[in-house]
Design a protein around this motif. Structure first.
Motif, PDB file in Angstrom:
ATOM      1  N   HIS A  66      49.233  43.916   9.637  1.00 28.37           N
ATOM      2  CA  HIS A  66      50.395  43.086   9.323  1.00 28.37           C
ATOM      3  C   HIS A  66      51.510  43.867   8.637  1.00 28.37           C
ATOM      4  N   ASP A  67      51.164  44.939   7.916  1.00 31.81           N
ATOM      5  CA  ASP A  67      52.174  45.658   7.152  1.00 31.81           C
ATOM      6  C   ASP A  67      52.527  47.025   7.739  1.00 31.81           C
ATOM      7  N   THR A  68      52.141  47.269   8.988  1.00 31.42           N
ATOM      8  CA  THR A  68      52.488  48.540   9.632  1.00 31.42           C
ATOM      9  C   THR A  68      53.987  48.598   9.930  1.00 31.42           C
ATOM     10  N   VAL A  69      54.565  49.770   9.731  1.00 32.74           N
ATOM     11  CA  VAL A  69      55.966  50.027  10.073  1.00 32.74           C
ATOM     12  C   VAL A  69      55.999  51.263  10.967  1.00 32.74           C
ATOM     13  N   THR A  70      57.120  51.459  11.650  1.00 28.48           N
ATOM     14  CA  THR A  70      57.194  52.614  12.540  1.00 28.48           C
ATOM     15  C   THR A  70      58.626  53.106  12.710  1.00 28.48           C
ATOM     16  N   LEU A  71      58.748  54.349  13.111  1.00 34.89           N
ATOM     17  CA  LEU A  71      60.042  54.945  13.408  1.00 34.89           C
ATOM     18  C   LEU A  71      60.636  54.256  14.639  1.00 34.89           C
ATOM     19  N   CYS A  72      61.878  53.787  14.512  1.00 34.76           N
ATOM     20  CA  CYS A  72      62.488  52.991  15.590  1.00 34.76           C
ATOM     21  C   CYS A  72      63.739  53.630  16.174  1.00 34.76           C
ATOM     22  N   PHE A  73      64.039  54.845  15.799  1.00 33.16           N
ATOM     23  CA  PHE A  73      65.131  55.621  16.385  1.00 33.16           C
ATOM     24  C   PHE A  73      66.452  54.849  16.342  1.00 33.16           C
ATOM     25  N   SER A  74      67.161  54.707  17.469  1.00 29.69           N
ATOM     26  CA  SER A  74      68.520  54.152  17.445  1.00 29.69           C
ATOM     27  C   SER A  74      68.589  52.672  17.110  1.00 29.69           C
ATOM     28  N   THR A  75      67.470  52.001  17.008  1.00 27.73           N
ATOM     29  CA  THR A  75      67.479  50.623  16.522  1.00 27.73           C
ATOM     30  C   THR A  75      68.205  50.558  15.181  1.00 27.73           C
ATOM     31  N   GLY A  76      68.124  51.640  14.422  1.00 26.67           N
ATOM     32  CA  GLY A  76      68.763  51.680  13.112  1.00 26.67           C
ATOM     33  C   GLY A  76      70.269  51.616  13.137  1.00 26.67           C
ATOM     34  N   LYS A  77      70.886  51.907  14.266  1.00 25.21           N
ATOM     35  CA  LYS A  77      72.351  51.833  14.328  1.00 25.21           C
ATOM     36  C   LYS A  77      72.835  50.413  14.047  1.00 25.21           C
ATOM     37  N   GLY A  78      72.117  49.419  14.536  1.00 22.71           N
ATOM     38  CA  GLY A  78      72.497  48.035  14.268  1.00 22.71           C
ATOM     39  C   GLY A  78      72.341  47.667  12.807  1.00 22.71           C
ATOM     40  N   VAL A  79      71.309  48.211  12.173  1.00 26.45           N
ATOM     41  CA  VAL A  79      71.083  47.958  10.751  1.00 26.45           C
ATOM     42  C   VAL A  79      72.201  48.592   9.924  1.00 26.45           C
ATOM     43  N   TYR A 346      68.912  48.942  20.879  1.00 22.85           N
ATOM     44  CA  TYR A 346      67.600  49.459  21.260  1.00 22.85           C
ATOM     45  C   TYR A 346      67.497  50.909  20.809  1.00 22.85           C
ATOM     46  N   GLY A 347      66.262  51.394  20.762  1.00 17.66           N
ATOM     47  CA  GLY A 347      66.036  52.755  20.320  1.00 17.66           C
ATOM     48  C   GLY A 347      65.225  53.564  21.311  1.00 17.66           C
ATOM     49  N   PHE A 348      65.319  54.861  21.187  1.00 20.03           N
ATOM     50  CA  PHE A 348      64.527  55.791  21.978  1.00 20.03           C
ATOM     51  C   PHE A 348      63.052  55.376  21.910  1.00 20.03           C
ATOM     52  N   GLY A 349      62.396  55.346  23.053  1.00 16.18           N
ATOM     53  CA  GLY A 349      60.987  54.986  23.086  1.00 16.18           C
ATOM     54  C   GLY A 349      60.717  53.546  23.430  1.00 16.18           C
ATOM     55  N   GLY A 350      61.677  52.630  23.163  1.00 13.33           N
ATOM     56  CA  GLY A 350      61.484  51.249  23.574  1.00 13.33           C
ATOM     57  C   GLY A 350      61.608  50.193  22.506  1.00 13.33           C
ATOM     58  N   SER A 351      61.653  50.572  21.231  1.00 19.15           N
ATOM     59  CA  SER A 351      61.835  49.580  20.172  1.00 19.15           C
ATOM     60  C   SER A 351      63.265  49.035  20.214  1.00 19.15           C
TER      61      SER A 351
END
Length: 397
Positions: A66-79, A346-351
């Motif tokens: 439930h508390d796993t996080v992961t690298l999301c690449f370009s998804t961060g541009k929206g944040v 969206y980000g590299f890899g699919g997130s």
């Protein structure tokens, strides 16, 4: 979620609103084997949680929890862009003012007239990370990177259309926000996004105590049979692929994607570490006319501006027409009728994550599996899961 649990604590039990069972089914179908890695998807409808599920493996011998996080690449541009929009909502940033109004050094090398609007729609001509940050040392040094961007000469192709700032975008908007407020971007992210929305797991510089929760991304980022650095140098010399290499193939990026050093730096163009529920909450406020949990987060006028297409021209890096918004692009989903007012990234890899103001739906999908067995760039998971969720939201009225 129990009444005693903090608002921003990860829910320990999965949740599926019956109306969104098809989206949950599509998610679980994609995590049947260890080789599929792990992931999570979360969604909100009109500000209420309708989906929060996870599956698979965060490491070779460790289940996704439930508390796993992961690298999301370009998804961060929206944040990162959302931080700037919060400042704009308070009158601290004007999209049509030159960036140099807030960041004087940015005026160097002919950039004195580039506006915030142009910067946030990839029209600043500063896509070339290989030139701006030729070594890992510069890439990891926030101050050196910002200074190099301020001194850089813009690519003249910016007058013909946008050019995706794959790596540089995040540092550009982060420095803009920092100059406006006098605060570092990690503090701004917490004050402007995480705290007001109760969405803790939105990190660029990851707290040391939370790093044990980060999923291991795989496979190794490799565009072909040759090493990353060699491939980048070769592609940057080929006319048809030069811009892609310049924008996305930063020196040492393949190594940093799997290195703990990436979590020590602030590089909002690509090193965001997130949870699906935190992303979905942020976009829930956008999908729900700027309101979440009864509190106004962004004005209605700001939400309307976020959905406006800034340029319909062909992107000289991507070779397509992304219809860039202010720091976002539309949601690209497997549906007959696309959500035209949607915003996300969206980000590299699919997130990725997005909001659709027309239905009031927000959705986030994160995974440590990069792409598919043929290539690491992306795959159809987000498109299929998001498409099922959008159809469910439309049916719910």
């Amino acid at each position: 979620m129990s009444s005693t649990q903090p608002r921003d604590a990860p829910a320990r039990e999965m949740y599926v609103d019956p109306r969104f069972r098809s989206a949950a089914d599509r998610f679980f179908e994609r995590f049947q084997r260890r080789g599929d890695g792990g992931g999570a998807v979360a969604a909100y409808l009109h500000g209420e949680k309708v989906l929060d599920v996870w599956a698979g493996w965060r490491a070779k011998d460790t289940r996704w929890t439930h508390d796993t996080v992961t690298l999301c690449f370009s998804t961060g541009k929206g944040v990162a862009s959302t931080v700037v929009h919060r400042l704009a909502d308070r009158g601290l940033v004007d999209y049509d003012q030159p960036v140099a109004t807030y960041w004087p050094e940015f005026a160097a090398a002919g950039k004195e007239r580039i506006t915030v609007r142009e910067l946030m729609s990839h029209r600043a001509g500063l896509h070339n990370v290989r030139e701006v940050a030729p070594t890992q040392k510069v890439l990891l040094d926030y101050r050196a990177f910002a200074d190099a961007l301020a001194a850089a000469r813009p690519d003249p192709r910016r007058f013909q259309g946008p050019g995706y700032h794959a790596v540089t975008y995040g540092n550009l908007v982060a420095e803009l926000a920092a100059r406006v407020t006098g605060k570092d971007f990690t503090t701004l992210l917490k004050e402007e996004v995480s705290d007001p929305l109760g969405a803790e797991e939105l990190w660029f510089h990851v707290p040391q105590e939370s790093r044990v929760r980060i999923a291991r991304v795989f496979p190794t980022v490799k565009p072909g049979p040759m090493p990353w650095s060699t491939t980048g140098r070769i592609l940057s010399g080929l006319p048809g692929l030069r811009a892609i290499a310049e924008a996305g193939m930063a020196e040492g990026f393949d190594e940093l994607a799997r290195s703990p050093r990436a979590h020590d730096a602030v590089m909002p163009g690509w090193n965001g570490v997130f949870s699906a529920p935190a992303l979905a909450r942020m976009y829930a406020a956008i999908a729900n006319d700027g309101v979440l949990d009864g509190n106004r987060y962004l004005s209605s006028e700001r939400i309307a501006q976020l959905s406006e297409t800034q340029t319909r021209r062909r992107d000289y890096v991507l070779g397509i027409r992304p219809h860039w918004r202010l720091g976002f692009h539309p949601a690209w989903l497997r549906v007959e009728r696309m959500p035209r007012r949607s915003v996300g990234h969206y980000g590299f890899g699919g997130s990725g994550a997005w909001a659709d103001p027309e239905t009031g739906l927000s959705l986030a999908f994160v995974s440590n599996r990069l792409g598919n067995r043929l290539q690491p760039i992306a795959d159809g998971r987000m498109s299929a899961i998001g498409g099922a969720a959008l159809e469910a939201a439309r049916a719910a009225g």
